[in-house]
Design an enzyme around this catalytic site. Structure first.
Site, PDB file in Angstrom:
ATOM      1  N   SER A  12     107.089  38.121  -1.885  1.00 32.84           N
ATOM      2  CA  SER A  12     107.259  37.293  -0.816  1.00 32.84           C
ATOM      3  C   SER A  12     107.446  35.904  -1.274  1.00 32.84           C
ATOM      4  O   SER A  12     108.271  35.189  -0.570  1.00 32.84           O
ATOM      5  CB  SER A  12     106.128  37.234   0.084  1.00 32.84           C
ATOM      6  N   ARG A  35     102.426  29.017   1.462  1.00 36.34           N
ATOM      7  CA  ARG A  35     101.661  30.287   1.973  1.00 36.34           C
ATOM      8  C   ARG A  35     101.624  30.171   3.539  1.00 36.34           C
ATOM      9  O   ARG A  35     101.556  31.233   4.102  1.00 36.34           O
ATOM     10  CB  ARG A  35     100.047  29.613   1.644  1.00 36.34           C
ATOM     11  N   HIS A  38     104.700  32.005   4.198  1.00 31.43           N
ATOM     12  CA  HIS A  38     104.493  33.417   4.024  1.00 31.43           C
ATOM     13  C   HIS A  38     103.686  34.054   5.092  1.00 31.43           C
ATOM     14  O   HIS A  38     104.040  35.146   5.612  1.00 31.43           O
ATOM     15  CB  HIS A  38     103.588  33.541   2.747  1.00 31.43           C
TER      16      HIS A  38
END
Length: 205
Positions: A12, A35, A38
Site C-alpha cells: 500500500s 500513514r 493509508h
C-alpha cells in the site's frame, strides 16, 4: 528497534509513493502523511496535515521519555494501544473515561480532557473526535507555564471542528493538525502510530 512492516501495508505504501505526486514534506513528515493516507485512502490529506516547527521531534522525545498519552475517546486509545504495548511503556489514558459526569456547559469528553490536562500538562494529547475538548485544551494551554509535549488535532465533523483547529493553529504549542472538516479516530491513530514507529527508529540509532 525497527518495526516489521506487514506485506500488505508495504504494498500500500508503494502505491501511495507512486500516486502522491510532488510534495515538499521532510522524511518524517512524509512518513506520517503516508500513514494517514493509508488509513483513509484519501490523498487530500496531503494538503491537510500541517506540522508546527519541531512538533515531530518533540513527540518522538516524549514517547521515548515515557510521557503519558491522553486521547479524547476510547476508540483512539484502542487504536494506539496495540502498537504502544509492543514498543514503549507510556501511560495511555482515555479522557472520556476519567469522569462519570460532565461539568455544567461542557461535554463529558471535554470535562475528562481538562482533568487529564491538570494532572498531566506535559502529556501528548490526541484528539480525533471532540472539537469542544480541543477548544478547551487550547484555552488552558494559552497562558500555561507547562505546555503539552504535542497536541494532535484531528477532530472530524461540522460543528466547532474548523474553529477548534484554527484556535490550535494560533496556540504556541507543538502540534500536528488536520485542517478543515476531515479527521477522525483513524486519522488521529495513524498520526500517533506513525510517530511511535519513528520513535522506535530514533531509539535504535
Amino acid at each position: 528497534m525497527n518495526l516489521p512492516i506487514h506485506p500488505i501495508m508495504e504494498q500500500s505504501f508503494a502505491v501511495i509513493d507512486r500516486e502522491i505526486g510532488g510534495h515538499e514534506f521532510e522524511r518524517d513528515e512524509y512518513a506520517i502523511v503516508r500513514r494517514v493516507i493509508h488509513s483513509t485512502a484519501d490523498f487530500e490529506f496531503k494538503h491537510l496535515v500541517k506540522f508546527s516547527p519541531n512538533a515531530i521531534a518533540s513527540g518522538i522525545s516524549a514517547l521515548i521519555e515515557g510521557v503519558p498519552i491522553v486521547t479524547d475517546v476510547g476508540m483512539v486509545k484502542q487504536g494506539i494501544a496495540g502498537l504502544l504495548s509492543r514498543t514503549f511503556n507510556n501511560q495511555l489514558i482515555s479522557a472520556v473515561s476519567q469522569v462519570e459526569e460532565a461539568l455544567p456547559g461542557k461535554t463529558r469528553t471535554e470535562t475528562g480532557l481538562l482533568k487529564c490536562y491538570r494532572e498531566f500538562p506535559h502529556a501528548i494529547f490526541v484528539i480525533g473526535n471532540a472539537p469542544t475538548a480541543l477548544l478547551s485544551l487550547c484555552q488552558e494551554v494559552k497562558n500555561a507555564d507547562i505546555k503539552p509535549a504535542l497536541i494532535i488535532g484531528a477532530p472530524v465533523g461540522f460543528i466547532s471542528v474548523v474553529e477548534s483547529k484554527t484556535v490550535l493553529a494560533q496556540t504556541s504549542v507543538h502540534q500536528i493538525c488536520v485542517e478543515g472538516r476531515k479527521g477522525g479516530s483513524s486519522v488521529a491513530v495513524a498520526i500517533l502510530n506513525a510517530l511511535i514507529t519513528l520513535a522506535c527508529e530514533a531509539n535504535s540509532n
